[in-house]
Motif scaffolding. Structure first.
Motif, PDB file in Angstrom:
ATOM      1  N   VAL A 196       0.789  -0.988  -0.041  1.00  0.00           N
ATOM      2  CA  VAL A 196      -0.064  -0.154  -0.022  1.00  0.00           C
ATOM      3  C   VAL A 196       0.846   1.106   0.046  1.00  0.00           C
ATOM      4  CG1 VAL A 196      -0.012   0.116   2.585  1.00  0.00           C
ATOM      5  CG2 VAL A 196      -2.183   1.086   1.136  1.00  0.00           C
ATOM      6  N   LYS A 197       0.593   2.235  -0.506  1.00  0.00           N
ATOM      7  CA  LYS A 197       1.323   3.485  -0.693  1.00  0.00           C
ATOM      8  C   LYS A 197       0.864   4.561   0.540  1.00  0.00           C
ATOM      9  CE  LYS A 197       3.012   7.218  -3.481  1.00  0.00           C
ATOM     10  NZ  LYS A 197       3.441   7.821  -4.749  1.00  0.00           N
ATOM     11  N   LEU A 198       1.425   4.974   1.397  1.00  0.00           N
ATOM     12  CA  LEU A 198       1.081   5.790   2.451  1.00  0.00           C
ATOM     13  C   LEU A 198       2.114   6.938   2.372  1.00  0.00           C
ATOM     14  CD1 LEU A 198       0.560   3.425   5.256  1.00  0.00           C
ATOM     15  CD2 LEU A 198      -1.123   4.693   4.039  1.00  0.00           C
ATOM     16  N   GLY A 199       1.761   7.976   1.897  1.00  0.00           N
ATOM     17  CA  GLY A 199       2.668   9.335   1.785  1.00  0.00           C
ATOM     18  C   GLY A 199       3.400   9.180   0.690  1.00  0.00           C
ATOM     19  N   GLN A 200       4.910   9.108   0.882  1.00  0.00           N
ATOM     20  CA  GLN A 200       5.455   8.989  -0.403  1.00  0.00           C
ATOM     21  C   GLN A 200       6.208   7.579  -0.587  1.00  0.00           C
ATOM     22  OE1 GLN A 200       5.994  11.630  -2.833  1.00  0.00           O
ATOM     23  NE2 GLN A 200       4.691  12.638  -1.470  1.00  0.00           N
ATOM     24  N   ARG A 201       5.863   6.892   0.696  1.00  0.00           N
ATOM     25  CA  ARG A 201       6.350   5.574   0.444  1.00  0.00           C
ATOM     26  C   ARG A 201       5.502   4.357   0.136  1.00  0.00           C
ATOM     27  NH1 ARG A 201       9.992   3.544   5.585  1.00  0.00           N
ATOM     28  NH2 ARG A 201      10.319   1.534   4.851  1.00  0.00           N
ATOM     29  N   ARG A 202       6.136   3.216  -0.486  1.00  0.00           N
ATOM     30  CA  ARG A 202       4.974   2.115  -0.652  1.00  0.00           C
ATOM     31  C   ARG A 202       5.582   1.015   0.641  1.00  0.00           C
ATOM     32  NH1 ARG A 202       1.815   1.578  -4.360  1.00  0.00           N
ATOM     33  NH2 ARG A 202       1.576  -0.664  -4.323  1.00  0.00           N
ATOM     34  N   TRP A 203       4.606   0.691   1.327  1.00  0.00           N
ATOM     35  CA  TRP A 203       4.863  -0.339   2.548  1.00  0.00           C
ATOM     36  C   TRP A 203       4.408  -1.597   2.124  1.00  0.00           C
ATOM     37  CZ3 TRP A 203       7.023   1.217   7.123  1.00  0.00           C
ATOM     38  CH2 TRP A 203       6.922   2.708   7.352  1.00  0.00           C
ATOM     39  N   LYS A 204       5.030  -2.551   2.626  1.00  0.00           N
ATOM     40  CA  LYS A 204       4.623  -3.956   2.481  1.00  0.00           C
ATOM     41  C   LYS A 204       3.584  -4.367   3.820  1.00  0.00           C
ATOM     42  CE  LYS A 204       8.934  -5.538   0.454  1.00  0.00           C
ATOM     43  NZ  LYS A 204       9.960  -6.800   0.334  1.00  0.00           N
ATOM     44  N   LEU A 205       2.608  -5.083   3.464  1.00  0.00           N
ATOM     45  CA  LEU A 205       1.654  -5.436   4.253  1.00  0.00           C
ATOM     46  C   LEU A 205       1.832  -6.862   4.562  1.00  0.00           C
ATOM     47  CD1 LEU A 205      -1.263  -3.361   3.073  1.00  0.00           C
ATOM     48  CD2 LEU A 205       0.079  -2.603   4.740  1.00  0.00           C
ATOM     49  N   ARG A 206       1.656  -7.246   5.659  1.00  0.00           N
ATOM     50  CA  ARG A 206       1.178  -8.837   5.950  1.00  0.00           C
ATOM     51  C   ARG A 206      -0.009  -8.923   6.983  1.00  0.00           C
ATOM     52  NH1 ARG A 206       6.256 -10.859   9.031  1.00  0.00           N
ATOM     53  NH2 ARG A 206       5.055  -9.850  10.871  1.00  0.00           N
ATOM     54  N   GLY A 207      -0.940  -9.853   6.682  1.00  0.00           N
ATOM     55  CA  GLY A 207      -2.043 -10.001   7.371  1.00  0.00           C
ATOM     56  C   GLY A 207      -3.082 -11.152   6.668  1.00  0.00           C
TER      57      GLY A 207
END
Length: 95
Positions: free
Chosen positions: A58-69
Protein backbone atom coordinates in the motif's frame (compact mmCIF):
# COMPACT_ATOMS: atom_id res chain seq x y z
CA UNK A 1 53.98 7.12 29.43
CA UNK A 2 51.58 5.07 31.55
CA UNK A 3 49.63 8.20 32.49
CA UNK A 4 49.32 9.19 28.85
CA UNK A 5 47.95 5.75 27.90
CA UNK A 6 45.43 5.88 30.76
CA UNK A 7 44.38 9.41 29.79
CA UNK A 8 44.03 8.54 26.09
CA UNK A 9 42.08 5.36 26.94
CA UNK A 10 39.74 7.35 29.18
CA UNK A 11 39.14 10.00 26.52
CA UNK A 12 38.39 7.40 23.83
CA UNK A 13 36.19 5.43 26.22
CA UNK A 14 34.14 8.52 27.15
CA UNK A 15 33.82 9.51 23.50
CA UNK A 16 32.52 6.14 22.38
CA UNK A 17 30.21 5.87 25.40
CA UNK A 18 28.70 9.26 24.53
CA UNK A 19 28.22 8.24 20.88
CA UNK A 20 26.52 5.04 22.03
CA UNK A 21 24.13 7.00 24.28
CA UNK A 22 23.25 9.44 21.46
CA UNK A 23 22.56 6.51 19.13
CA UNK A 24 20.31 4.84 21.72
CA UNK A 25 18.38 8.07 22.24
CA UNK A 26 17.87 8.40 18.48
CA UNK A 27 16.51 4.86 18.30
CA UNK A 28 14.07 5.64 21.13
CA UNK A 29 12.87 8.81 19.41
CA UNK A 30 9.47 8.67 17.73
CA UNK A 31 10.95 10.49 14.72
CA UNK A 32 13.58 7.82 14.13
CA UNK A 33 13.50 6.50 10.54
CA UNK A 34 13.68 2.99 11.96
CA UNK A 35 10.37 3.57 13.75
CA UNK A 36 8.54 5.36 10.91
CA UNK A 37 5.86 2.68 10.59
CA UNK A 38 4.69 3.04 14.19
CA UNK A 39 2.86 6.25 13.34
CA UNK A 40 0.41 4.22 11.23
CA UNK A 41 -0.65 1.85 14.04
CA UNK A 42 -4.40 2.14 14.49
CA UNK A 43 -4.97 3.67 11.06
CA UNK A 44 -7.70 2.16 8.86
CA UNK A 45 -6.75 1.56 5.23
CA UNK A 46 -8.78 0.63 2.17
CA UNK A 47 -6.71 -1.70 0.01
CA UNK A 48 -6.74 -1.07 -3.72
CA UNK A 49 -4.91 -4.33 -4.52
CA UNK A 50 -5.87 -6.60 -1.63
CA UNK A 51 -3.64 -9.12 0.12
CA UNK A 52 -2.73 -12.41 -1.58
CA UNK A 53 -1.23 -15.22 0.47
CA UNK A 54 -1.10 -12.84 3.41
CA UNK A 55 1.12 -10.21 1.75
CA UNK A 56 0.58 -7.05 -0.22
CA UNK A 57 1.54 -3.40 -0.59
CA UNK A 58 0.00 0.00 0.00
CA UNK A 59 1.21 3.56 -0.61
CA UNK A 60 1.17 5.81 2.45
CA UNK A 61 2.58 9.28 1.92
CA UNK A 62 5.59 9.11 -0.39
CA UNK A 63 6.45 5.50 0.43
CA UNK A 64 5.15 2.06 -0.50
CA UNK A 65 4.80 -0.21 2.52
CA UNK A 66 4.69 -4.00 2.52
CA UNK A 67 1.70 -5.44 4.35
CA UNK A 68 1.25 -8.73 6.17
CA UNK A 69 -2.05 -10.12 7.38
CA UNK A 70 -4.98 -12.30 6.37
CA UNK A 71 -5.75 -12.67 2.66
CA UNK A 72 -8.40 -10.13 1.69
CA UNK A 73 -9.79 -8.98 -1.67
CA UNK A 74 -9.24 -5.56 -3.20
CA UNK A 75 -11.40 -2.84 -1.66
CA UNK A 76 -11.29 -4.41 1.81
CA UNK A 77 -10.72 -2.28 4.87
CA UNK A 78 -7.95 -3.23 7.27
CA UNK A 79 -6.51 -1.74 10.45
CA UNK A 80 -2.76 -1.47 11.05
CA UNK A 81 -2.07 -3.33 14.30
CA UNK A 82 1.71 -3.48 14.38
CA UNK A 83 5.04 -3.07 12.65
CA UNK A 84 7.75 -5.64 11.96
CA UNK A 85 10.73 -3.72 10.62
CA UNK A 86 9.49 -2.23 7.35
CA UNK A 87 6.35 -4.38 7.17
CA UNK A 88 2.99 -3.17 8.48
CA UNK A 89 0.88 -5.87 10.13
CA UNK A 90 -2.84 -5.55 9.44
CA UNK A 91 -6.10 -7.17 10.53
CA UNK A 92 -9.32 -7.28 8.52
CA UNK A 93 -12.20 -5.09 9.65
CA UNK A 94 -15.71 -6.52 9.60
CA UNK A 95 -17.99 -5.35 6.85
Amino acid sequence: MVWFVLFAGSVFGLYFWREYRVQQQDLQSASSPLRAGERYIGQVLTLSDGLRDGTGQVKLGQRRWKLRGPSVPAGSRVRVTGVDGTVLIVDRLPG
